[in-house]
Enzyme design. Structure first.
Site: not given
Ligand SMILES: [Zn+2]
Length: 257
Positions: A73, A218
């Site tokens: 992400d 992430h």
């Molecule tokens: Zn996010």
């Protein structure tokens, strides 16, 4: 709204109805209990996508073949995403990148590289602001639609998958996603990769991973060296435990669509 959300509301309404017909102080007790239950369920539904309170999210893929999918992400991040792409290519692992629209516009080359190297691109809203989960109506549709447009402009692809910032959901999200033709994706393993050392991330993630897991990581906001160490170790450990790493759409059984 999900079955869980509907069931909770029916249960609460029933409790309130019973409470109203009781003529003793028990009614206040019941009423208070119902209200507390509702507020707790609402809070959990907002906070944890896996509760599936407001929307049905895909939090785990098809099981039976020891497959798992890695998702990333908050990118593209000019400092980290290229290093991550190098690592994934080296180990021949496909990923799903939930990109922020604004960032996609800044670095379209990274999105093009993701596609060229066989990765999937998903929508992670346009701004990824802390208030995104408070949006509804046109503002919410706009936040999702602008990200679709930005990703399309950057890489000529229309995302089919959406992940909300921090996995937060609200009662309006389902309708907005249906309108945009997007499937909500959560996770069953959250790596907490911004707060821990690579060794801790790997140990915890690998321990919790099971057949069909969707692992949330992430590529935005993590250092490139940590990312390389985390991914190199995690890929090796998962494979050593018999997992194959497949693309999210394949794990969900939608790779043809
Ligand atoms: Zn996010």
């Amino acid at each position: 709204m999900s079955h869980f959300g509907i069931a909770t509301i029916i249960a609460v309404v029933t409790l309130v109805a019973v409470g109203i017909f009781l003529k003793s102080p028990v009614r206040w007790l019941l009423g208070g209990f119902a209200l507390a239950t509702y507020l707790i369920a609402l809070g959990l539904g907002v906070a944890f996508i896996r509760m599936q309170f407001f929307c049905s999210a895909a939090c785990r893929g098809k099981t039976g073949r020891m497959r798992v999918a890695l998702t990333f992400d908050d990118g593209p991040d000019p400092a980290t995403t290229p290093a991550l792409l190098d690592t994934l290519r080296k180990h021949d692992v496909p990923g799903a990148f939930f990109c922020i629209g604004e960032r996609a516009l800044e670095r379209p080359d990274l999105l093009i590289r993701m596609l060229d190297e066989g990765h999937l691109i998903g929508n992670h809203t346009f701004k990824h602001a802390w208030w995104t989960n408070l949006l509804f109506g046109a503002a919410l549709r706009n936040e999702i639609g602008r990200a679709q447009e930005a990703i399309h402009n950057a890489a000529n692809v229309v995302p089919k998958y959406f992940r909300s910032p921090m996995g937060l959901t609200n009662p309006h999200l389902n309708g907005a996603l249906n309108e945009a033709g997007l499937i909500l994706v959560g996770w069953d393993i959250r790596a907490f990769d911004r707060r821990r050392t690579p060794a801790r991330i790997i140990a915890r993630t690998v321990k919790n991973t099971r057949d069909g897991s969707i692992i949330a990581l992430h590529d935005g906001g993590v250092s490139a060296s940590d990312m390389i160490a985390t991914m190199t170790g995690m890929i090796a450990e998962l494979r050593a435990r018999g997992f194959s790493l497949v693309r999210l759409d394949e794990l969900l059984g939608n790779s043809q669509s």
